[in-house]
Each structure stands twice: as structure tokens, then as C-alpha cells.
Design an enzyme around this catalytic site. Structure first.
Site, PDB file in Angstrom:
ATOM      1  N   HIS A 314       0.851  -1.183   0.000  1.00 30.74           N
ATOM      2  CA  HIS A 314       0.000   0.000   0.000  1.00 30.74           C
ATOM      3  C   HIS A 314       0.887   1.232   0.000  1.00 30.74           C
ATOM      4  O   HIS A 314       1.967   1.228   0.590  1.00 30.74           O
ATOM      5  CB  HIS A 314      -0.908  -0.007   1.234  1.00 30.74           C
ATOM      6  CG  HIS A 314      -2.037   0.972   1.159  1.00 30.74           C
ATOM      7  ND1 HIS A 314      -1.897   2.295   1.502  1.00 30.74           N
ATOM      8  CD2 HIS A 314      -3.332   0.808   0.771  1.00 30.74           C
ATOM      9  CE1 HIS A 314      -3.053   2.908   1.336  1.00 30.74           C
ATOM     10  NE2 HIS A 314      -3.938   2.039   0.893  1.00 30.74           N
ATOM     11  N   ASP A 372      -7.903  -5.134  -0.116  1.00 37.40           N
ATOM     12  CA  ASP A 372      -8.415  -5.857  -1.279  1.00 37.40           C
ATOM     13  C   ASP A 372      -8.184  -7.363  -1.191  1.00 37.40           C
ATOM     14  O   ASP A 372      -8.831  -8.129  -1.898  1.00 37.40           O
ATOM     15  CB  ASP A 372      -7.748  -5.331  -2.561  1.00 37.40           C
ATOM     16  CG  ASP A 372      -7.976  -3.853  -2.756  1.00 37.40           C
ATOM     17  OD1 ASP A 372      -9.148  -3.449  -2.779  1.00 37.40           O
ATOM     18  OD2 ASP A 372      -6.986  -3.102  -2.875  1.00 37.40           O
TER      19      ASP A 372
END
Length: 426
Positions: A314, A372
Site C-alpha cells: 500500500h 483488497d
């Protein structure tokens, strides 16, 4: 407090004030950098640039923390419904009691219907058109039906605009889906909760309570509604990500707010942003079997292979994404309570995570599971089609976009966004 910038060519010194934050690092106010020094700052991707001051959400990437208006995401998921979180993001306050919560939710339910003319627009799209393209277009068309939102002056104006789109976005998403598969449109049922209604419009049959499963016919369960509610809460906002920044940038031009939300949907579509959970599931399908995991992990490390492991890493988090932790626990809970999971994909995902969390390659690069990684597995268990994972993200994030937009347009410091460039052409 101030920071001194020294030009080593001529030894000139420039003082710049700092801006205090309530959480996280301070910022240096470089708004007059060019005027003062003749230089621009160069920051591709804006990883070290704050484009606004915000009270909406805060991410601590090092510690793996997420807050909505000062409330820990773990507490909000555990104690409040998604509609309560919507009220928090839009007004700055959680409902004081059940009556206030219901009043807010009933407003959303009653605003959930859309103008019939929109159905003609959706039917004009090719059946294989991506739902995100249709959804973005549908929201843009809403601006023609509610032109008064172009000129907002009071808090009531702002709240009406935001609550209207938060209420209607699930209906638009459901229309996109049912139009694609050729199923009759299901209108909102205001007797159902806001979240249950989303599942009903996506999965139900006309004129009846939901009857959809592969093993006998059962209605939407409270467990499914609760799980979906948590997913929406986890996706409601996430500071200045690509789509939220897009909404702010477009709103800065003075455009209709729904046009700015439409732009946010387009930004979220990208596989590096909201489309990632769809890619995660497709990649797990590609891996195919637990015995193949090592081979794909090796591909990640191969400098000559462009393969990337979806659902890991991320831009902000350098530790385990707190949303991913919650989703992992939610997945396990659903499985224990009898919700049918894709066992093969769940085993592959668990093996990938097990290896990655112990492997020095991933540890050194701070590649931890993100939101996700597990959301797709849960959405599939809730019978949401893979192509509609990203529209579900839109449903959850729309309230965050509205909060970001309102914070921008109401700010006395708001200006049209106009970044500079370093020209390197002829």
C-alpha cells in the site's frame, strides 16, 4: 515553528512556517515557495505533499491505524452500522440514539428511488459495457436532474446533495448489474434496511423476497447483511487517496458536485485503486491450486518477471492494513457460521499470506495484505458477481467522497487546483 531553506548556490536563507497537525507529521507551508525563492517543489505522485487540511479520516501507515473523525475503525465496525458511519462522515457526529439513527436511515431509504428516464440511458449501453463506465455516466446524468445542487449556500443544501447521492448510488449500481444480465429492474424496498436493500436489489427476483442460493432457497440472512454492512464501513473513506483527491480537484473548478463524484468513480475504476479486489480474485483463480503458490511467489521476486502479487502492499501502510485484519476475521467468522466460501480460493489466499508474512522479500519491502486481499473472497460468498466488486466499493466510498467534497467547497482556503510542472521539452 518554522523551517529554514538554504540555497547552497548563493547562501540565501528562507523561512517557512510549519502547520501543526492533531495526528501525524507537521507540514511545511510551501504555498509561497515560488514567490519567495523562485523554485517549485518537485514531488511526483504527491507522496510528500499535503494538498489540504482535513478532519475526515486519518491513516497512520507505520502503526496500521485508521480513524474516521477521531474514531478507530475497529470501534466503528464493532459498534455501529454503516448508516451511522455515513452520518458521522457527513455531519461530524454519530447518532445519539436509535431514534436518531433510524431517522437518518429512513431519509436515505426514501431518497433511494431514481428518475425513470435513467433506465433508458442504461439500456442504451452495450450489454458488455463495464459497470463502472455505466455507473460513472449515471451519476453524471443525475446532475441534470438536480441542477439546484450547482449552487449550494446552506448546510441544508450541502446535506441534501450528499444524502441524495448516498441514497441513490446503490440503486444505480443495481440497475447497472441487472441491465447487464438482462434481469428485470428491482426497485428499492423502503421496508428493508439501507444495507439489506442493496443485496435485495442486486440478488433478488421481482415481487418477492430474496430467493437465491445453490442449495435450496433462502432469504437474505441477518449475518449476510451484517457482513456487507462492515465491508461498506471499511471502504467509507481513506484520507487523500487517488479518487478522493480527484473529487476535490474536480470540485475545485466549481463543477456540479455529482460531476465531481462521477470523476471519483472513474478514478476508482483503475486496477491500482478500487479495481484491485477484482484483480485479487482473478489472480487467485490463475494460481489455481495451493501447490502452485511457491511458483508464483518466486515470480514476484524474479526481476525479469513483471508479475505483481495483487492485494499486497500500500502507498501509505507500511504494516498490516487494519481493514485487512478485520476482513480476515470476518471471513473466518462467516465460514464458521456456515456461509459457503470458495474453499479452494480461501486455501490459496491463506497460503499466500502465510508465506508472504514470513518471507524476507516481503518484510523488507513492507508488503503486507491490504483491504483488497480478503474483500473479494467475502463478496463472492455474499453472491456478488466479480465484475461488480468495484461498484460495491463505489457504494461504500460515495459518502467519503461527499464528505471530502463538502469540506473542500466550504473551506475559505479553497482554490482551483493548479499544480506546476518542470518543463523538460524543447
Amino acid at each position: 515553528m518554522s523551517v529554514t531553506l538554504v540555497n547552497n548556490e548563493n547562501n540565501e536563507r528562507y523561512e517557512f512556517e510549519t502547520i501543526e497537525s492533531t495526528r501525524g507529521p507537521k507540514a511545511v507551508d510551501f504555498s509561497k515557495l515560488f514567490e519567495t525563492t523562485g523554485f517549485f517543489s518537485y514531488d511526483p505522485g504527491y507522496s510528500s505533499t499535503a494538498g489540504c487540511q482535513s478532519k475526515i479520516s486519518y491513516v497512520n501507515g507505520k502503526k496500521g491505524e485508521l480513524y474516521y473523525r477521531g474514531h478507530r475503525i475497529e470501534d466503528l465496525v464493532a459498534k455501529y452500522k454503516y448508516v451511522d458511519v455515513c452520518k458521522l462522515l457527513l455531519t461530524g457526529e454519530l447518532p445519539k440514539n436509535q431514534d436518531e439513527s433510524l431517522e437518518f436511515e429512513l431519509e436515505l431509504r426514501h431518497r433511494s428511488f431514481v428518475h425513470e428516464s435513467l433506465l433508458n440511458m442504461f439500456s442504451a449501453f452495450p450489454s458488455n459495457a463495464h459497470p463502472m463506465a455505466k455507473l460513472s455516466s449515471g451519476v453524471s446524468i443525475l446532475s441534470t436532474l438536480y441542477s439546484t445542487h450547482q449552487n449550494m449556500h446552506t448546510e441544508e443544501d450541502y446535506q441534501t446533495m450528499a444524502r441524495r447521492i448516498v441514497a441513490k448510488i446503490p440503486t444505480l449500481a443495481a440497475i447497472c448489474y441487472r441491465n447487464e444480465v438482462g434481469a428485470p429492474i428491482i426497485y428499492p424496498d423502503i421496508a428493508r434496511s439501507y444495507v439489506e436493500n442493496i443485496l435485495f436489489m442486486l440478488r433478488g427476483y421481482p415481487y418477492s423476497r430474496l430467493k437465491h442460493t445453490t442449495q435450496g432457497e433462502v432469504e437474505i440472512t441477518p449475518l449476510e447483511v451484517e457482513a456487507f454492512d462492515k465491508i461498506l464501513t471499511l471502504h467509507a473513506d481513506h484520507s487523500q487517496n487517488a479518487s478522493s483527491t480527484t473529487v476535490r480537484n474536480v470540485a475545485s473548478t466549481g463543477v456540479h458536485p455529482y460531476a465531481a463524484i462521477s470523476a471519483g468513480i472513474s478514478a476508482l475504476w483503475g486496477h491500482l485503486h478500487g479495481g484491485a479486489n477484482e484483480k485479487v480474485l482473478l489472480q487467485l483463480e490463475e494460481i489455481g491450486d495451493v501447490k502452485n503458490v511457491d511458483k508464483y511467489i518466486a515470480r514476484v521476486k524474479d526481476k525479469n518477471d513483471n508479475f505483481k502479487l495483487m492485494g499486497f502492499g500500500h502507498r501509505v501502510y507500511k504494516s498490516y492494513d487494519p481493514r485487512a485484519k478485520i476482513l480476515k476475521g470476518l471471513k473466518d467468522e462467516l465460514h464458521q457460521k456456515g456461509v459457503k466460501m470458495d474453499e479452494r480460493l480461501s486455501e490459496i489466499a491463506a497460503k499466500v499470506e502465510e508465506i508472504a508474512l514470513k518471507d524476507e522479500y516481503f518484510i523488507e519491502r513492507n508488503l503486507y495484505p491490504n483491504v483488497d486481499f480478503y474483500s473479494g473472497t467475502i463478496l463472492r460468498a455474499l453472491k456478488i458477481p466479480v465484475r461488480f466488486f468495484t461498484p460495491v466499493f463505489v457504494i461504500g466510498r460515495t459518502v467519503g467522497w461527499c464528505a471530502q467534497l463538502l469540506e473542500h467547497v466550504k473551506s475559505p482556503q479553497a482554490r482551483i487546483t493548479r499544480p506546476r510542472q518542470v518543463y523538460v521539452g524543447d
